[in-house]
Design a protein around this motif. Structure first.
Motif, PDB file in Angstrom:
ATOM      1  N   SER A 196     -41.276  -6.397  15.752  1.00  0.00           N
ATOM      2  CA  SER A 196     -41.041  -7.810  15.464  1.00  0.00           C
ATOM      3  C   SER A 196     -40.870  -8.554  16.778  1.00  0.00           C
ATOM      4  O   SER A 196     -40.393  -7.966  17.763  1.00  0.00           O
ATOM      5  CB  SER A 196     -39.783  -7.964  14.598  1.00  0.00           C
ATOM      6  N   ALA A 227     -33.306  -7.701  15.354  1.00  0.00           N
ATOM      7  CA  ALA A 227     -32.902  -7.744  13.951  1.00  0.00           C
ATOM      8  C   ALA A 227     -32.048  -8.990  13.712  1.00  0.00           C
ATOM      9  O   ALA A 227     -31.093  -9.235  14.442  1.00  0.00           O
ATOM     10  CB  ALA A 227     -32.108  -6.491  13.615  1.00  0.00           C
ATOM     11  N   ARG A 266     -29.514 -11.520  11.559  1.00  0.00           N
ATOM     12  CA  ARG A 266     -28.309 -11.293  10.772  1.00  0.00           C
ATOM     13  C   ARG A 266     -28.547 -11.542   9.289  1.00  0.00           C
ATOM     14  O   ARG A 266     -29.427 -12.304   8.918  1.00  0.00           O
ATOM     15  CB  ARG A 266     -27.173 -12.177  11.302  1.00  0.00           C
ATOM     16  N   SER A 278     -41.936 -13.133  11.128  1.00  0.00           N
ATOM     17  CA  SER A 278     -41.385 -11.876  11.632  1.00  0.00           C
ATOM     18  C   SER A 278     -42.338 -10.709  11.388  1.00  0.00           C
ATOM     19  O   SER A 278     -42.217  -9.662  12.011  1.00  0.00           O
ATOM     20  CB  SER A 278     -40.036 -11.579  10.965  1.00  0.00           C
ATOM     21  N   PRO A 326     -36.385   2.703  16.426  1.00  0.00           N
ATOM     22  CA  PRO A 326     -35.520   1.896  17.291  1.00  0.00           C
ATOM     23  C   PRO A 326     -35.706   2.315  18.739  1.00  0.00           C
ATOM     24  O   PRO A 326     -35.756   3.511  19.050  1.00  0.00           O
ATOM     25  CB  PRO A 326     -34.116   2.226  16.786  1.00  0.00           C
ATOM     26  N   GLY A 345     -37.207  -2.978  17.593  1.00  0.00           N
ATOM     27  CA  GLY A 345     -38.099  -2.004  16.983  1.00  0.00           C
ATOM     28  C   GLY A 345     -39.360  -1.790  17.807  1.00  0.00           C
ATOM     29  O   GLY A 345     -39.892  -2.726  18.405  1.00  0.00           O
TER      30      GLY A 345
END
Length: 236
Positions: free
Chosen positions: A148, A152, A154, A168, A186, A198
């Motif tokens: 992305s 990440a 929220r 995204s 990750p 990622g």
């Protein structure tokens, strides 16, 4: 292994600095493990992937979810004997905002006056995207990119902005449309906010074995801690 790094998926202006740093570090690590890493290009996939996907996916959702009418599958609303009201009430109560949005978009794209102009054209573009991937996999074993453009986000952060949520997916959509296997692992935490980044690995059609082998080797070497302490999260 020979890994291709599509410029369009790794040099986009929208990529957050922390994401780019962690992904580049992962690519350097892949080199240390013996991989050859070279730049390549997927222009059509990036330019047309997102609009193509958001014509095809809602169309498939519209067609697939038509079966959920309160009679044969899933949730059924309280009825009063009128079958049409049962259908409408079931679908109103049973689907959330996003499924309803996709059903409406898909139904419009599949309607008689727009089928060929929208859905039909999107399927032709999908073929071009697959051909573009096939050409690269004649030169490379794998392709790599961020999963992305952002870290990440929220919980609930983008629920009021569907377009931001759709954007995204810009890096994962090309492999989905082309039918190629892909995995996200990750690759660390962004320095500025300590949130996960990622790393996407894509492979040839029906070659999940190579994708999983490479991803596993890289993930083991990265040694990502899924539950870092708060004291070290920002520095990792």
């Amino acid at each position: 292994m020979k890994i291709g790094v599509p410029n369009e998926l790794n040099e986009t202006e929208g990529i957050e600095p922390g994401v780019g740093e962690r992904v580049n570090a992962a690519l350097e690590l892949a080199k240390e493990l013996g991989a050859e890493v070279e730049e390549c290009s997927l222009p059509r996939s990036v330019d047309f992937g997102l609009p193509c996907y958001y014509l095809i996916a809602p169309s498939e959702a519209s067609s697939n979810l038509a079966r959920y009418d309160g009679v044969r599958y899933g949730y059924r609303a309280e009825g009063d004997g009128d079958i049409r009201r049962l259908y409408a009430r079931t679908r109103d109560e049973g689907f959330g905002d996003e499924p309803k949005r996709r059903i409406m978009l898909g139904t419009y794209s599949l309607s008689a006056g727009y089928y060929e102009a929208f859905y039909g054209q999107a399927q032709k573009v999908r073929t071009l995207i697959k051909q573009e991937h096939d050409a690269l996999f004649e030169r490379f074993d794998l392709l790599a990119s961020p999963t992305s453009p952002t870290v990440a986000f929220r919980l609930g952060e983008r629920t009021q902005n569907p377009l931001a949520m759709y954007l995204s997916d810009v890096f994962t959509i090309p492999s989905n449309l082309s039918g190629m296997p892909a995995i996200s692992i990750p690759c660390g935490l962004a320095a500025e906010d300590g949130l996960p980044v990622g790393f996407q690995v894509m492979g040839r059609l029906e070659d999940e074995r190579t994708v999983l082998r490479a991803a596993f080797a890289l993930e083991q070497e990265l040694g990502f801690d899924a539950k870092p302490s708060l004291a070290t999260a920002g520095a990792s």
